[in-house]
Design a protein around this motif. Structure first.
Motif, PDB file in Angstrom:
ATOM      1  N   ALA A  72       0.814  -1.219   0.000  1.00 28.23           N
ATOM      2  CA  ALA A  72       0.000   0.000   0.000  1.00 28.23           C
ATOM      3  C   ALA A  72       0.844   1.264   0.000  1.00 28.23           C
ATOM      4  N   THR A  73       2.024   1.210   0.593  1.00 26.83           N
ATOM      5  CA  THR A  73       2.877   2.399   0.679  1.00 26.83           C
ATOM      6  C   THR A  73       4.017   2.389  -0.336  1.00 26.83           C
ATOM      7  N   ARG A  74       4.181   1.282  -1.014  1.00 27.07           N
ATOM      8  CA  ARG A  74       5.314   1.143  -1.941  1.00 27.07           C
ATOM      9  C   ARG A  74       5.336   2.209  -3.027  1.00 27.07           C
ATOM     10  N   PRO A  75       4.210   2.526  -3.697  1.00 31.78           N
ATOM     11  CA  PRO A  75       4.266   3.567  -4.740  1.00 31.78           C
ATOM     12  C   PRO A  75       4.648   4.940  -4.186  1.00 31.78           C
ATOM     13  N   ALA A  76       4.126   5.312  -3.025  1.00 31.97           N
ATOM     14  CA  ALA A  76       4.493   6.607  -2.437  1.00 31.97           C
ATOM     15  C   ALA A  76       5.969   6.604  -2.037  1.00 31.97           C
ATOM     16  N   ALA A  77       6.444   5.491  -1.494  1.00 30.64           N
ATOM     17  CA  ALA A  77       7.854   5.381  -1.134  1.00 30.64           C
ATOM     18  C   ALA A  77       8.725   5.501  -2.372  1.00 30.64           C
ATOM     19  N   ARG A  78       8.273   4.913  -3.453  1.00 33.76           N
ATOM     20  CA  ARG A  78       9.012   4.992  -4.724  1.00 33.76           C
ATOM     21  C   ARG A  78       9.217   6.448  -5.114  1.00 33.76           C
ATOM     22  N   TRP A  79       8.139   7.219  -5.139  1.00 37.30           N
ATOM     23  CA  TRP A  79       8.229   8.620  -5.551  1.00 37.30           C
ATOM     24  C   TRP A  79       9.030   9.442  -4.558  1.00 37.30           C
ATOM     25  N   GLY A  80       8.851   9.173  -3.285  1.00 37.00           N
ATOM     26  CA  GLY A  80       9.608   9.902  -2.275  1.00 37.00           C
ATOM     27  C   GLY A  80      11.099   9.637  -2.372  1.00 37.00           C
ATOM     28  N   LEU A 119      20.618   3.397  -9.169  1.00 37.45           N
ATOM     29  CA  LEU A 119      19.864   3.271  -7.923  1.00 37.45           C
ATOM     30  C   LEU A 119      18.435   3.774  -8.131  1.00 37.45           C
ATOM     31  N   MET A 120      18.278   4.842  -8.880  1.00 36.65           N
ATOM     32  CA  MET A 120      16.943   5.362  -9.171  1.00 36.65           C
ATOM     33  C   MET A 120      16.135   4.343  -9.966  1.00 36.65           C
ATOM     34  N   TRP A 121      16.755   3.695 -10.910  1.00 35.04           N
ATOM     35  CA  TRP A 121      16.073   2.660 -11.690  1.00 35.04           C
ATOM     36  C   TRP A 121      15.639   1.508 -10.777  1.00 35.04           C
ATOM     37  N   ALA A 122      16.517   1.112  -9.856  1.00 34.51           N
ATOM     38  CA  ALA A 122      16.177   0.030  -8.924  1.00 34.51           C
ATOM     39  C   ALA A 122      14.994   0.435  -8.040  1.00 34.51           C
ATOM     40  N   VAL A 123      14.983   1.667  -7.562  1.00 33.57           N
ATOM     41  CA  VAL A 123      13.866   2.159  -6.753  1.00 33.57           C
ATOM     42  C   VAL A 123      12.589   2.177  -7.592  1.00 33.57           C
ATOM     43  N   TRP A 124      12.703   2.627  -8.824  1.00 37.60           N
ATOM     44  CA  TRP A 124      11.537   2.673  -9.723  1.00 37.60           C
ATOM     45  C   TRP A 124      10.922   1.280  -9.861  1.00 37.60           C
ATOM     46  N   ARG A 125      11.752   0.311 -10.111  1.00 36.24           N
ATOM     47  CA  ARG A 125      11.253  -1.064 -10.295  1.00 36.24           C
ATOM     48  C   ARG A 125      10.732  -1.658  -8.991  1.00 36.24           C
ATOM     49  N   ALA A 126      11.451  -1.475  -7.921  1.00 34.98           N
ATOM     50  CA  ALA A 126      11.048  -2.070  -6.641  1.00 34.98           C
ATOM     51  C   ALA A 126       9.792  -1.400  -6.086  1.00 34.98           C
ATOM     52  N   GLY A 127       9.552  -0.164  -6.469  1.00 34.75           N
ATOM     53  CA  GLY A 127       8.422   0.577  -5.930  1.00 34.75           C
ATOM     54  C   GLY A 127       7.111   0.373  -6.657  1.00 34.75           C
ATOM     55  N   ARG A 128       7.094  -0.538  -7.618  1.00 35.51           N
ATOM     56  CA  ARG A 128       5.842  -0.788  -8.347  1.00 35.51           C
ATOM     57  C   ARG A 128       4.839  -1.503  -7.463  1.00 35.51           C
ATOM     58  N   ARG A 129       3.588  -1.303  -7.785  1.00 34.85           N
ATOM     59  CA  ARG A 129       2.541  -2.077  -7.118  1.00 34.85           C
ATOM     60  C   ARG A 129       2.676  -3.541  -7.535  1.00 34.85           C
ATOM     61  N   PRO A 130       2.345  -4.464  -6.642  1.00 34.29           N
ATOM     62  CA  PRO A 130       2.419  -5.874  -7.001  1.00 34.29           C
ATOM     63  C   PRO A 130       1.596  -6.174  -8.257  1.00 34.29           C
ATOM     64  N   GLY A 131       2.179  -6.934  -9.150  1.00 35.14           N
ATOM     65  CA  GLY A 131       1.473  -7.342 -10.365  1.00 35.14           C
ATOM     66  C   GLY A 131       1.543  -6.354 -11.501  1.00 35.14           C
ATOM     67  N   THR A 132       2.220  -5.207 -11.342  1.00 33.83           N
ATOM     68  CA  THR A 132       2.334  -4.245 -12.426  1.00 33.83           C
ATOM     69  C   THR A 132       3.707  -4.358 -13.065  1.00 33.83           C
ATOM     70  N   GLN A 133       3.771  -4.013 -14.319  1.00 33.38           N
ATOM     71  CA  GLN A 133       5.054  -4.066 -15.035  1.00 33.38           C
ATOM     72  C   GLN A 133       5.540  -2.694 -15.425  1.00 33.38           C
ATOM     73  N   ARG A 134       4.810  -1.625 -15.070  1.00 34.00           N
ATOM     74  CA  ARG A 134       5.221  -0.268 -15.451  1.00 34.00           C
ATOM     75  C   ARG A 134       6.125   0.332 -14.405  1.00 34.00           C
TER      76      ARG A 134
END
Length: 134
Positions: A72-80, A119-134
């Motif tokens: 639930a917080t992963r996308p916000a953490a990604r952007w932050g 590192l930004m790319w890794a955060v971008w990928r890790a911060g996706r919602r489960p089941g999304t590929q974007r």
């Protein structure tokens, strides 16, 4: 949730999120425990005291790292975390431009600059919602 043989993490918690969470939480804690180290790399001219910048970035790293651990917080953490990595990049450039102040080889400080986008790319990928590929 049912455990899958050979899998230690729940399916909604990617290993990359755990690794990055640990990295950011440890780095953030270091900012709070030994702020004087990080105060030195805050570039002059910032409209904020070096200690304030150090403590704020440390808290942001911890919050972002912990945020990566829950779907639930992963996308916000990604952007932050992405915003944080952009915000602290000038400190990395400052270090590379003034290696004598930090007792580190100039080549190492310059070589680490391209690691920031990785590192930004890794955060971008890790911060996706489960089941999304974007």
């Amino acid at each position: 949730m049912r455990a899958t043989p050979g899998r230690l993490l729940p399916p909604t918690l990617p290993r990359s999120a755990v690794v990055l969470a640990a990295l950011f939480v440890v780095a953030g804690a270091a900012h709070l425990v030994r702020p004087e180290i990080f105060d030195r790399i805050v570039p002059p001219g910032l409209p904020l005291a070096a200690r304030s910048a150090t403590l704020m970035s440390g808290v942001a790293e911890i919050a972002g790292g912990v945020g990566l651990l829950h779907p639930a917080t992963r996308p916000a953490a990604r952007w932050g975390l992405l915003a944080l990595l952009v915000a602290v990049f000038p400190a990395n450039i400052f270090m590379a431009q003034h290696p004598e102040r930090f007792g580190l080889p100039a080549w190492a400080l310059w070589a680490r600059l391209p690691l920031q986008p990785l590192l930004m790319w890794a955060v971008w990928r890790a911060g996706r919602r489960p089941g999304t590929q974007r």
